[in-house]
Design a protein around this motif. Sequence first.
Motif, PDB file in Angstrom:
ATOM      1  N   PRO A   1       0.809  -1.232   0.000  1.00  0.00           N
ATOM      2  CA  PRO A   1       0.000   0.000   0.000  1.00  0.00           C
ATOM      3  C   PRO A   1       0.839   1.277   0.000  1.00  0.00           C
ATOM      4  O   PRO A   1       0.283   2.367   0.133  1.00  0.00           O
ATOM      5  N   TYR A   2       2.141   1.160  -0.103  1.00  0.00           N
ATOM      6  CA  TYR A   2       3.018   2.327  -0.277  1.00  0.00           C
ATOM      7  C   TYR A   2       4.311   1.859  -0.917  1.00  0.00           C
ATOM      8  O   TYR A   2       4.548   0.647  -1.061  1.00  0.00           O
ATOM      9  N   CYS A   3       5.142   2.796  -1.349  1.00  0.00           N
ATOM     10  CA  CYS A   3       6.376   2.406  -2.024  1.00  0.00           C
ATOM     11  C   CYS A   3       7.512   3.313  -1.571  1.00  0.00           C
ATOM     12  O   CYS A   3       7.316   4.239  -0.774  1.00  0.00           O
ATOM     13  N   GLU A   4       8.703   3.072  -2.104  1.00  0.00           N
ATOM     14  CA  GLU A   4       9.886   3.795  -1.652  1.00  0.00           C
ATOM     15  C   GLU A   4       9.745   5.305  -1.826  1.00  0.00           C
ATOM     16  O   GLU A   4      10.307   6.078  -1.048  1.00  0.00           O
ATOM     17  N   ARG A   5       9.010   5.748  -2.834  1.00  0.00           N
ATOM     18  CA  ARG A   5       8.843   7.193  -3.051  1.00  0.00           C
ATOM     19  C   ARG A   5       8.176   7.876  -1.861  1.00  0.00           C
ATOM     20  O   ARG A   5       8.273   9.085  -1.698  1.00  0.00           O
ATOM     21  N   ASP A   6       7.469   7.088  -1.081  1.00  0.00           N
ATOM     22  CA  ASP A   6       6.730   7.653   0.050  1.00  0.00           C
ATOM     23  C   ASP A   6       7.570   7.730   1.323  1.00  0.00           C
ATOM     24  O   ASP A   6       7.093   8.239   2.343  1.00  0.00           O
ATOM     25  N   LEU A   7       8.794   7.200   1.273  1.00  0.00           N
ATOM     26  CA  LEU A   7       9.673   7.208   2.445  1.00  0.00           C
ATOM     27  C   LEU A   7      10.689   8.339   2.277  1.00  0.00           C
ATOM     28  O   LEU A   7      11.345   8.432   1.247  1.00  0.00           O
ATOM     29  N   HIS A   8      10.793   9.176   3.292  1.00  0.00           N
ATOM     30  CA  HIS A   8      11.591  10.400   3.156  1.00  0.00           C
ATOM     31  C   HIS A   8      12.719  10.413   4.187  1.00  0.00           C
ATOM     32  O   HIS A   8      12.485  10.570   5.380  1.00  0.00           O
ATOM     33  N   GLY A   9      13.929  10.228   3.694  1.00  0.00           N
ATOM     34  CA  GLY A   9      15.099  10.261   4.559  1.00  0.00           C
ATOM     35  C   GLY A   9      15.814  11.594   4.441  1.00  0.00           C
ATOM     36  O   GLY A   9      15.424  12.471   3.663  1.00  0.00           O
ATOM     37  N   PRO A  10      16.883  11.776   5.204  1.00  0.00           N
ATOM     38  CA  PRO A  10      17.655  13.025   5.124  1.00  0.00           C
ATOM     39  C   PRO A  10      18.231  13.213   3.711  1.00  0.00           C
ATOM     40  O   PRO A  10      18.612  12.243   3.055  1.00  0.00           O
ATOM     41  N   ALA A  11      18.277  14.469   3.278  1.00  0.00           N
ATOM     42  CA  ALA A  11      18.770  14.763   1.929  1.00  0.00           C
ATOM     43  C   ALA A  11      20.218  15.216   1.930  1.00  0.00           C
ATOM     44  O   ALA A  11      20.886  15.174   0.898  1.00  0.00           O
ATOM     45  N   GLU A  12      20.699  15.694   3.056  1.00  0.00           N
ATOM     46  CA  GLU A  12      22.082  16.174   3.130  1.00  0.00           C
ATOM     47  C   GLU A  12      22.593  15.982   4.549  1.00  0.00           C
ATOM     48  O   GLU A  12      21.794  15.857   5.489  1.00  0.00           O
ATOM     49  N   PRO A  13      23.891  15.945   4.707  1.00  0.00           N
ATOM     50  CA  PRO A  13      24.428  15.706   6.059  1.00  0.00           C
ATOM     51  C   PRO A  13      24.244  16.929   6.957  1.00  0.00           C
ATOM     52  O   PRO A  13      24.077  18.065   6.482  1.00  0.00           O
ATOM     53  N   LEU A  14      24.290  16.677   8.228  1.00  0.00           N
ATOM     54  CA  LEU A  14      24.261  17.740   9.240  1.00  0.00           C
ATOM     55  C   LEU A  14      25.575  17.662  10.001  1.00  0.00           C
ATOM     56  O   LEU A  14      25.836  16.666  10.685  1.00  0.00           O
ATOM     57  N   VAL A  15      26.408  18.671   9.838  1.00  0.00           N
ATOM     58  CA  VAL A  15      27.734  18.631  10.463  1.00  0.00           C
ATOM     59  C   VAL A  15      27.781  19.696  11.560  1.00  0.00           C
ATOM     60  O   VAL A  15      27.978  20.881  11.291  1.00  0.00           O
ATOM     61  N   GLU A  16      27.558  19.269  12.770  1.00  0.00           N
ATOM     62  CA  GLU A  16      27.593  20.169  13.911  1.00  0.00           C
ATOM     63  C   GLU A  16      28.989  20.166  14.533  1.00  0.00           C
ATOM     64  O   GLU A  16      29.735  19.180  14.413  1.00  0.00           O
ATOM     65  N   THR A  17      29.316  21.265  15.193  1.00  0.00           N
ATOM     66  CA  THR A  17      30.585  21.320  15.920  1.00  0.00           C
ATOM     67  C   THR A  17      30.292  21.590  17.390  1.00  0.00           C
ATOM     68  O   THR A  17      29.240  22.128  17.733  1.00  0.00           O
TER      69      THR A  17
END
Length: 420
Positions: A204-220
Amino acid sequence: MAYYRSVGVVPRTRHTAFRDPSTGSGRSGPLRYEELMGEEGFSSDSTLLYHVGVPSAVVDSQVWDLPDLSTTPNHPLKPRHLKLHDLAAPGSTDVRVDAVTGRRLVMGNGDVRISYVLADEVSPYYRNAVGDECVYVESGRGTVETVFGVVSYRTGDYVVIPRATTHRWLPGEPSRLYAIEANSHIAPPKRYLSKYGQLLEHAPYCERDLHGPAEPLVETGTDVEVLVKHRGNGPSGLVGTRMTYATHPLDVVGWDGCLYAYTFNVEDFMPITGKIHQPPPVHQVFEGQNFVVCNFCPRKVDYHEGSIPVPYYHSNVDSDEVMFYVGGDYEARKGSGIGIGSISLHPGGFAHGPQPSAIEASIGVEYFDELAVMVDTFRPLELGEAGLAVEDPAYAWTWAGRGPSTDTSDGDGTAVFSNS
Ligand SMILES: [Fe+2]
């Protein structure tokens, strides 16, 4: 997780020297520190992350006292109605609450815990080393900063966070969060996956419906605290530790693999319908060890001329059933007192189904405007302190239309039955 994703910069070849190209020449910059985050002892999904700092460099470790995780058996056995919105009302207190330490336990067992919070404060950094978390956003929006990057969340999202993912919650507005914490992993149902892990056409859903991070988060930063929930010998089997890291744990410049945090919105679930009533498995969205997660979405219903769209009475001989009513008007519960923000617990050993008036009322109806999230567990659920605090004691008797004939009080003289 079902499929491969690559974010930020990763070396061409795994397990080889990977240096910061911005300082020195390509061969003299400082090394990145590779971490493999993997499930089931190198035998299941994993991700390779590349840190600026050493991911194991801790400088302190102290006890973190977890919130009350005690539970009370559902005994004597009865169906329960819990009114979660009575736990917290916006503006009802000056105390700011975060999505991690503010969670209150509604119910749980040895496989899964369900907690609830109305969060309006940035949470501490946190990771759950006991199991995956699947947090349903009843309402609100914001972001979750994770070691994989940032995921945004909004009303109707499931935020799925793998075990041991360091992260924190940043509500953009007050957010009602229904946290399903497993002692295992949480994933799409196996029957919807190919032998290589792709979601199949009948899912009832597919990979297009799953939303992961698009870019890294680099904290200091230095001396960064992280709250860790982990296995121990406490009454709940869980304990907490406050670890302090020499450098910021969210310092990943790139990663790739099949294990990461993601969201799935309930609006993207495509209901499976039929000529007659379809059983709960068609509504399944995730599964963990000894439990499943289903959602009942707005949908066209049965089209047989004699169909009864609400469920038949059923005995969950192997499971307890928890419904969380989050939208519309749940057809089968009409006449029970249940409304938005309610939970019903229908335990094993008890046949349950619609309130009688709901059966007749549903005949001929073509569309259900209802939204509910269901957790079915194979081991009995016990009630947490928050669940006990907001119980509607009249619910158990609503099918019969009356309560106990010899004792209509809950022990303190308060009438417990109202014919809603
Ligand atoms: Fe049911």
